[in-house]
Design a protein around this motif. Structure first.
Motif, mmCIF file in Angstrom:
data_model
loop_
_atom_site.group_PDB
_atom_site.id
_atom_site.type_symbol
_atom_site.label_atom_id
_atom_site.label_comp_id
_atom_site.label_asym_id
_atom_site.label_seq_id
_atom_site.Cartn_x
_atom_site.Cartn_y
_atom_site.Cartn_z
ATOM 1 N N LEU A 264 2.990 -3.767 8.264
ATOM 2 C CA LEU A 264 1.646 -3.918 7.710
ATOM 3 C C LEU A 264 0.859 -2.617 7.829
ATOM 4 C CD1 LEU A 264 -0.623 -5.632 6.542
ATOM 5 C CD2 LEU A 264 -1.148 -6.413 8.867
ATOM 6 N N ARG A 265 1.015 -1.932 8.952
ATOM 7 C CA ARG A 265 0.311 -0.660 9.133
ATOM 8 C C ARG A 265 0.799 0.383 8.129
ATOM 9 N NH1 ARG A 265 0.959 -0.694 14.044
ATOM 10 N NH2 ARG A 265 2.729 0.720 14.329
ATOM 11 N N ALA A 266 2.094 0.388 7.849
ATOM 12 C CA ALA A 266 2.631 1.331 6.867
ATOM 13 C C ALA A 266 2.079 1.041 5.473
ATOM 14 C CB ALA A 266 4.156 1.257 6.866
ATOM 15 N N ALA A 267 1.975 -0.246 5.124
ATOM 16 C CA ALA A 267 1.423 -0.600 3.815
ATOM 17 C C ALA A 267 -0.032 -0.151 3.694
ATOM 18 C CB ALA A 267 1.545 -2.106 3.595
ATOM 19 N N LYS A 268 -0.806 -0.326 4.750
ATOM 20 C CA LYS A 268 -2.206 0.096 4.711
ATOM 21 C C LYS A 268 -2.333 1.611 4.634
ATOM 22 C CE LYS A 268 -4.100 -3.885 7.208
ATOM 23 N NZ LYS A 268 -4.810 -4.328 8.441
ATOM 24 N N LEU A 269 -1.505 2.324 5.390
ATOM 25 C CA LEU A 269 -1.581 3.785 5.359
ATOM 26 C C LEU A 269 -1.120 4.344 4.024
ATOM 27 C CD1 LEU A 269 -0.264 4.601 8.945
ATOM 28 C CD2 LEU A 269 -2.580 4.982 8.075
ATOM 29 N N ALA A 270 -0.186 3.657 3.364
ATOM 30 C CA ALA A 270 0.269 4.131 2.057
ATOM 31 C C ALA A 270 -0.853 4.098 1.025
ATOM 32 C CB ALA A 270 1.451 3.283 1.587
ATOM 33 N N LEU A 271 -1.786 3.169 1.187
ATOM 34 C CA LEU A 271 -2.910 3.047 0.258
ATOM 35 C C LEU A 271 -4.161 3.754 0.756
ATOM 36 C CD1 LEU A 271 -2.529 -0.725 -0.692
ATOM 37 C CD2 LEU A 271 -1.788 1.264 -2.001
ATOM 38 N N ALA A 272 -4.107 4.301 1.962
ATOM 39 C CA ALA A 272 -5.289 4.957 2.518
ATOM 40 C C ALA A 272 -5.586 6.252 1.762
ATOM 41 C CB ALA A 272 -5.077 5.243 4.003
ATOM 42 N N SER A 273 -6.812 6.701 1.866
ATOM 43 C CA SER A 273 -7.216 7.926 1.180
ATOM 44 C C SER A 273 -6.573 9.144 1.842
ATOM 45 C CB SER A 273 -8.739 8.061 1.203
ATOM 46 O OG SER A 273 -9.195 8.237 2.533
ATOM 47 N N ARG A 274 -6.566 10.226 1.127
ATOM 48 C CA ARG A 274 -5.943 11.446 1.633
ATOM 49 C C ARG A 274 -6.722 12.046 2.791
ATOM 50 N NH1 ARG A 274 -6.506 15.874 -3.020
ATOM 51 N NH2 ARG A 274 -5.665 17.133 -1.303
ATOM 52 N N TRP A 275 -7.961 11.589 2.972
ATOM 53 C CA TRP A 275 -8.780 12.120 4.059
ATOM 54 C C TRP A 275 -8.594 11.345 5.359
ATOM 55 C CZ3 TRP A 275 -10.197 16.578 2.389
ATOM 56 C CH2 TRP A 275 -10.504 16.766 1.045
ATOM 57 N N THR A 276 -7.733 10.365 5.366
ATOM 58 C CA THR A 276 -7.467 9.611 6.598
ATOM 59 C C THR A 276 -6.827 10.535 7.632
ATOM 60 O OG1 THR A 276 -7.120 7.598 5.303
ATOM 61 C CG2 THR A 276 -6.284 7.612 7.570
ATOM 62 N N PRO A 277 -7.339 10.569 8.863
ATOM 63 C CA PRO A 277 -6.792 11.494 9.876
ATOM 64 C C PRO A 277 -5.309 11.233 10.143
ATOM 65 C CG PRO A 277 -8.901 10.589 10.595
ATOM 66 C CD PRO A 277 -8.502 9.826 9.376
ATOM 67 N N TRP A 278 -4.519 12.293 10.092
ATOM 68 C CA TRP A 278 -3.086 12.252 10.396
ATOM 69 C C TRP A 278 -2.370 11.136 9.618
ATOM 70 C CZ3 TRP A 278 -6.531 12.062 14.721
ATOM 71 C CH2 TRP A 278 -6.789 13.318 15.280
ATOM 72 N N ARG A 279 -2.737 10.994 8.365
ATOM 73 C CA ARG A 279 -2.197 9.891 7.573
ATOM 74 C C ARG A 279 -0.678 9.983 7.435
ATOM 75 N NH1 ARG A 279 -0.935 9.961 2.243
ATOM 76 N NH2 ARG A 279 -0.679 7.925 1.206
ATOM 77 N N LYS A 280 -0.159 11.155 7.083
ATOM 78 C CA LYS A 280 1.279 11.278 6.849
ATOM 79 C C LYS A 280 2.081 11.050 8.127
ATOM 80 C CE LYS A 280 1.091 14.354 2.837
ATOM 81 N NZ LYS A 280 1.528 15.660 2.270
ATOM 82 N N ALA A 281 1.612 11.617 9.222
ATOM 83 C CA ALA A 281 2.339 11.446 10.485
ATOM 84 C C ALA A 281 2.322 9.984 10.926
ATOM 85 C CB ALA A 281 1.723 12.338 11.562
ATOM 86 N N ARG A 282 1.187 9.341 10.782
ATOM 87 C CA ARG A 282 1.093 7.931 11.167
ATOM 88 C C ARG A 282 1.934 7.056 10.254
ATOM 89 N NH1 ARG A 282 -5.143 6.987 10.993
ATOM 90 N NH2 ARG A 282 -4.505 4.840 11.431
ATOM 91 N N LEU A 283 1.983 7.415 8.959
ATOM 92 C CA LEU A 283 2.792 6.647 8.020
ATOM 93 C C LEU A 283 4.275 6.773 8.354
ATOM 94 C CD1 LEU A 283 3.110 4.944 5.493
ATOM 95 C CD2 LEU A 283 2.966 7.042 4.125
ATOM 96 N N ARG A 284 4.712 7.996 8.661
ATOM 97 C CA ARG A 284 6.120 8.183 9.029
ATOM 98 C C ARG A 284 6.468 7.387 10.289
ATOM 99 N NH1 ARG A 284 4.831 13.796 8.149
ATOM 100 N NH2 ARG A 284 5.497 14.493 6.085
ATOM 101 N N LYS A 285 5.573 7.431 11.262
ATOM 102 C CA LYS A 285 5.838 6.699 12.502
ATOM 103 C C LYS A 285 5.891 5.198 12.250
ATOM 104 C CE LYS A 285 4.106 5.994 17.194
ATOM 105 N NZ LYS A 285 3.042 6.350 18.178
ATOM 106 N N ALA A 286 4.975 4.685 11.422
ATOM 107 C CA ALA A 286 4.970 3.251 11.129
ATOM 108 C C ALA A 286 6.236 2.837 10.390
ATOM 109 C CB ALA A 286 3.731 2.892 10.309
ATOM 110 N N LEU A 287 6.693 3.667 9.459
ATOM 111 C CA LEU A 287 7.933 3.359 8.742
ATOM 112 C C LEU A 287 9.128 3.362 9.681
ATOM 113 C CD1 LEU A 287 7.371 5.450 5.492
ATOM 114 C CD2 LEU A 287 7.335 2.958 5.700
#
Length: 324
Positions: A264-287
């Motif tokens: 669920l966290r990965a799905a939310k981060l995938a749709l989050a804005s590009r200004w979300t702090p550490w979005r890519k790193a958090r998305l990779r970790k969630a995946l």
């Protein structure tokens, strides 16, 4: 997933791909699924094999037509009552289990022994109190009077035991027992002062009453049997807190809960804005934590979460039939 299961998935996917209409795909699914499957089972089966899920009303009409043609009864997902199953249920009803005896507390004999010794302290206190404070010097008169309290304490213990075994509550006998203990405390303090009197109380009626509780299998507060309003409120609050923390009793283990939350966290981060702090790193970790790279079911769960979040604004546009 075994090699045979992968082969079956591939074969079904290829066969479904050769079919031209949704109706033929639904009929194919019905022929290769268990007889008691529901409409939702058919839709999930088609999605699992790489096909787009048909609409529920459309699929329901085809499934009902196929059931009527093949003499299959819709059990709504429940077990079909066959004559053999009914016979087994009747046989189970005839086997009436014998009522189990209430469990006896461990170490009951030791508790009885300590209670008997503590009664000796209470007897000594009562004997001296009736002589020195009440002025009763006749031996038999004192025996008849001071033994009343000790006998009453034992009777209260037995009454509390019966109440707990009957309806889970010690009943009014508990109040009487503690009232007698309070009187014994008054007698001990009046006879020996605050220090020695406290020792007489703790080693006498209080200890005896506690030991009787343990020996008779009674809990003073009957904590395991409480059905009061506050107990229900406490249970409700506990369940709600566990639900908010994602720890509700839904049959999942800790690893499954962790992976579901990560999906669920990965799905939310995938749709989050590009200004979300550490979005890519958090998305990779969630995946990585969700294990979607190796678990098709978990990957399907994440994609479903993503689809719901992507099209949440179209929920109000969905036309539903009137329930009235």
């Amino acid at each position: 997933m075994t090699t045979d299961e992968v082969g079956q998935l591939t074969d079904h996917a290829a066969a479904l791909g050769r079919l031209k209409t949704k109706k033929s795909q639904i009929l194919y699914a019905l022929e290769h699924m268990p007889r008691g499957c529901t409409v939702e089972d058919v839709r999930r089966w088609l999605f699992k094999h790489g096909q787009k899920e048909p609409g529920r009303p459309y699929a329901a009409a085809i499934v009902n037509e196929w059931r009527a043609r093949n003499g299959v009864t819709d059990t709504g997902g429940h077990v079909l009552l066959t004559p053999e199953l009914i016979a087994e249920m009747d046989e189970a009803d005839r086997e009436v289990p014998e009522p189990a005896e209430p469990p006896k507390p461990d170490g009951a004999k030791g508790f009885y022994a300590v209670a008997l010794l503590s009664i000796g302290v209470s007897v000594d206190t009562s004997w001296r109190f009736f002589e020195q404070r009440l002025g009763i010097t006749d031996t038999w008169e004192r025996v008849a009077l001071f033994s009343v309290m000790e006998a009453a304490l034992i009777a209260c213990g037995w009454a509390m035991r019966g109440g707990v075994r009957r309806d889970g509550r010690p009943g009014p006998a508990r109040l009487v027992a503690w009232a007698l203990t309070a009187f014994a405390a008054f007698a001990a303090l009046s006879l020996s002062g605050p220090i020695a009197g406290t020792a007489r109380v703790l080693l006498g009626p209080v200890l005896g009453l506690v030991m009787l509780h343990l020996a008779l299998g009674i809990e003073i507060r009957a904590s395991r049997q409480r059905t009061t309003t506050w107990a229900r409120v406490g249970r409700e609050l506990r369940e709600r807190v566990l639900s908010l923390l994602g720890l509700g009793d839904d049959g999942r283990d800790a690893l499954a809960r962790t992976r579901d939350r990560a999906a669920l966290r990965a799905a939310k981060l995938a749709l989050a804005s590009r200004w979300t702090p550490w979005r890519k790193a958090r998305l990779r970790k969630a995946l990585h934590v969700s294990h979607v790279a190796h678990d098709p079911a978990q990957r399907d769960r994440m994609l479903r979460e993503l689809g719901v979040l992507q099209h949440a604004d179209k929920l109000a546009e969905t036309t539903q039939p009137s329930p009235w």
